[in-house]
Design an enzyme around this catalytic site. Structure first.
Site, PDB file in Angstrom:
ATOM      1  N   MET A 299      -6.417  -9.190   6.116  1.00  0.00           N
ATOM      2  CA  MET A 299      -6.970  -7.948   5.547  1.00  0.00           C
ATOM      3  C   MET A 299      -6.342  -6.740   6.232  1.00  0.00           C
ATOM      4  O   MET A 299      -6.048  -6.762   7.416  1.00  0.00           O
ATOM      5  CB  MET A 299      -8.496  -7.909   5.646  1.00  0.00           C
ATOM      6  CG  MET A 299      -9.066  -8.049   7.018  1.00  0.00           C
ATOM      7  SD  MET A 299     -10.840  -7.674   6.923  1.00  0.00           S
ATOM      8  CE  MET A 299     -11.360  -8.097   8.558  1.00  0.00           C
ATOM      9  N   HIS A 300      -6.108  -5.741   5.404  1.00  0.00           N
ATOM     10  CA  HIS A 300      -5.508  -4.504   5.934  1.00  0.00           C
ATOM     11  C   HIS A 300      -5.802  -3.313   5.041  1.00  0.00           C
ATOM     12  O   HIS A 300      -5.384  -2.189   5.340  1.00  0.00           O
ATOM     13  CB  HIS A 300      -3.986  -4.661   6.038  1.00  0.00           C
ATOM     14  CG  HIS A 300      -3.323  -4.722   4.699  1.00  0.00           C
ATOM     15  ND1 HIS A 300      -3.247  -5.883   3.972  1.00  0.00           N
ATOM     16  CD2 HIS A 300      -2.743  -3.768   3.941  1.00  0.00           C
ATOM     17  CE1 HIS A 300      -2.643  -5.636   2.831  1.00  0.00           C
ATOM     18  NE2 HIS A 300      -2.326  -4.361   2.776  1.00  0.00           N
ATOM     19  N   ARG A 301      -6.464  -3.537   3.909  1.00  0.00           N
ATOM     20  CA  ARG A 301      -6.698  -2.462   2.939  1.00  0.00           C
ATOM     21  C   ARG A 301      -7.459  -1.329   3.614  1.00  0.00           C
ATOM     22  O   ARG A 301      -8.499  -1.561   4.260  1.00  0.00           O
ATOM     23  CB  ARG A 301      -7.534  -3.088   1.826  1.00  0.00           C
ATOM     24  CG  ARG A 301      -7.360  -2.712   0.408  1.00  0.00           C
ATOM     25  CD  ARG A 301      -6.035  -2.470  -0.134  1.00  0.00           C
ATOM     26  NE  ARG A 301      -5.203  -3.618  -0.352  1.00  0.00           N
ATOM     27  CZ  ARG A 301      -3.882  -3.546  -0.485  1.00  0.00           C
ATOM     28  NH1 ARG A 301      -3.254  -2.402  -0.422  1.00  0.00           N
ATOM     29  NH2 ARG A 301      -3.187  -4.625  -0.688  1.00  0.00           N
TER      30      ARG A 301
END
Ligand code: UD1
Ligand code: UDP
Length: 440
Positions: free
Chosen positions: A208-210
């Site tokens: 995850m990086h959003r």
């Protein structure tokens, strides 16, 4: 012909690699321009090695920063290179700031632009990526769209179907080619070797990086709460630098890292990551590329988002949107582990992104346009005679191509009574509603 390829982040390097490779096998000059948005070895250099593509001719080293500053620096750097190199076409990929900057600069210089992975829409303007991809589409000349659904998005916004090419997604090319290499080579990453992944079961690979997730403490806490409950799983989490920074800032990194079943590791190279994905029981992600790779590799995916610009993965049955809702994450993950029928149905979802010939189809289209002089952008010389669009029901057996010749028209959209469909030249229009305009 000279093609300039612009890239700047991990997913652009991965998805442009098949195109760079295809160009290198044709009689075409190419230059590769790296914006420097991603700069850590494990977010950039390692991918040029793993994907076996040559290092960029230019790197304008923009680094990290606010969107305005980053995009502005990119525009300045890209303009200098394009003025010097004068390519016939600029290729941009996806929806990052490099795409926004590249497309804006090239269109102002009247250089043709090919948007690879055009037409995706999440319809969520709070996402920086949605703005980037929409602006890039407005500026582009040729559209390489992965699916018919993406093509219809563009038609609905008024783009000419003549410039749209349904090519599939180059991630399929990358995936098929490099998984074979990875399987032969085995894991190289020391953390993965130590974990003895080959012997592990119930692997949940997490990325995850959003921005809308990891920059929000409440969302991150909710996701960590879910991970805590999934203690029957072996959670492998190659962490994006943005996420690591955010977890540390929120004081949550140690809390997560101390969970025995969670293994936080550095971002992986492409070969190690593909192999890990292929051995996973499920993928939990907010990544765009990984939603695609999961369905390509027949791995069930749960997406940590409330919308997706990859709806095909959901309608095909391989991907479920779980948002950042602990109950939805845990409930669906447990169902995938414990209900074989449910998991098999997700695994059997059909890959909508093509057969791995996307780079070839893209280059075929570019060469065709170049040979016909259609990449030259110039002001119109004919007076516009038609100002209205028409919709009509067709009651005869006539193809799109025949209708266009007969009416001197350009067909934009076709409605078959249930849905919009892409008007291929040979499509029989009998019984369909057609939205078109007269040419001058
Ligand atoms: C960018 C893209 C996103 C894409 C993602 C792929 C935009 C608006 N966002 O998001 O669409 O999905 O890349 O991974 O273009 N950092 C490092 N080292 C690096 C790169 C970044 O430490 O090599 C850290 C910096 O603290 C930086 C933060 O990560 O501020 C965010 O990086 P940035 O490139 O702005 O956005 P991404 O979240 O990576
Ligand atoms: N990926 C990788 N190593 C990792 C995590 C992801 O090689 O540790 C690859 C993954 O296979 C996919 C791409 O990176 O092809 C996705 O990049 P990211 O999630 O950063 O960006 P997005 O696709 O969301 O734009």
């Amino acid at each position: 012909m000279k093609i300039a390829t612009i890239l700047g982040t991990r997913p652009e390097i991965i998805k442009m690699a098949p195109i760079i490779d295809e160009i290198s096998h044709r009689d075409i000059n190419q230059i590769i321009l790296h914006t420097g948005q991603h700069y850590d070895e494990e977010m950039s250099d390692n991918f040029f090695k793993d994907l076996d593509i040559s290092t960029p001719d230019y790197n304008i080293h923009v680094g990290s920063g606010t969107h305005g500053k980053q995009t502005g620096l990119m525009m300045k750097g890209i303009e200098e290179v394009l003025l010097e190199e004068k390519p016939d076409i600029v290729l941009v990929q996806g929806d990052t700031n490099a795409v926004l900057a590249g497309a804006l600069v090239a269109s102002k210089l009247h250089i043709a632009i090919g948007h690879v992975e055009a037409g995706l829409r999440s319809f969520d303007m709070t996402m920086p990526e949605e703005l980037n991809r929409r602006v890039a589409d407005v500026c582009s000349t040729l559209y390489f769209v992965p699916t018919e659904e993406s093509a219809v998005n563009l038609l609905a916004e008024g783009f000419s179907r003549k410039n749209l090419f349904i090519t599939g997604n180059t991630v399929v090319d990358a995936c098929f080619r490099h998984l074979k290499i990875a399987e032969k080579r085995g894991f190289e990453d020391e953390s993965l070797k130590k974990l003895n992944i080959n012997k592990m079961d119930n692997i949940l690979t997490l990325t995850m990086h959003r921005a809308e997730n990891v920059d929000d403490r409440a969302r991150v806490s909710e996701i960590i709460g879910a991970l805590r409950e999934l203690d029957d799983m072996n959670i492998i989490f190659p962490i994006h630098p943005r996420t690591k920074n955010a977890l540390e800032k929120f004081g949550l990194f140690d809390e997560l890292n101390n969970l025995e079943h969670v293994h936080i590791i550095k971002p992986l190279g492409y070969l190690d990551f593909l192999l890990l994905t292929s051995l996973s029981t499920l993928i939990l992600t907010d990544s765009g590329g990984l939603q695609e790779e999961a369905i390509i590799l027949n791995i069930p995916a749960l997406t940590l988002r409330y919308n997706t610009e990859r709806p095909e993965t959901v309608t095909a049955g391989g991907n479920i949107l779980v948002g950042c809702d602990k109950k939805a994450i845990v409930g669906n993950a447990l169902k995938i582990i414990n209900d074989k029928g449910f998991a098999d149905k997700m695994k059997n979802a059909v890959n909508p992104y093509g057969q791995g010939d996307s780079a070839k189809l893209t280059l075929d289209a570019i060469e065709k346009y170049y040979s016909r002089g259609l990449l030259n952008i110039s002001a119109p010389e004919n007076v516009m005679l038609s100002f209205s669009r028409k919709m009509t029901k067709i009651d005869e057996g006539i193809s799109v191509e025949e209708f266009e010749t007969k009416e001197n028209a350009l067909v934009h959209m076709v409605f078959d009574g249930e849905r919009m469909i892409f008007p291929d030249d040979k499509l029989n229009l009998n019984g369909m509603m057609v939205y078109y305009d007269k040419r001058e």
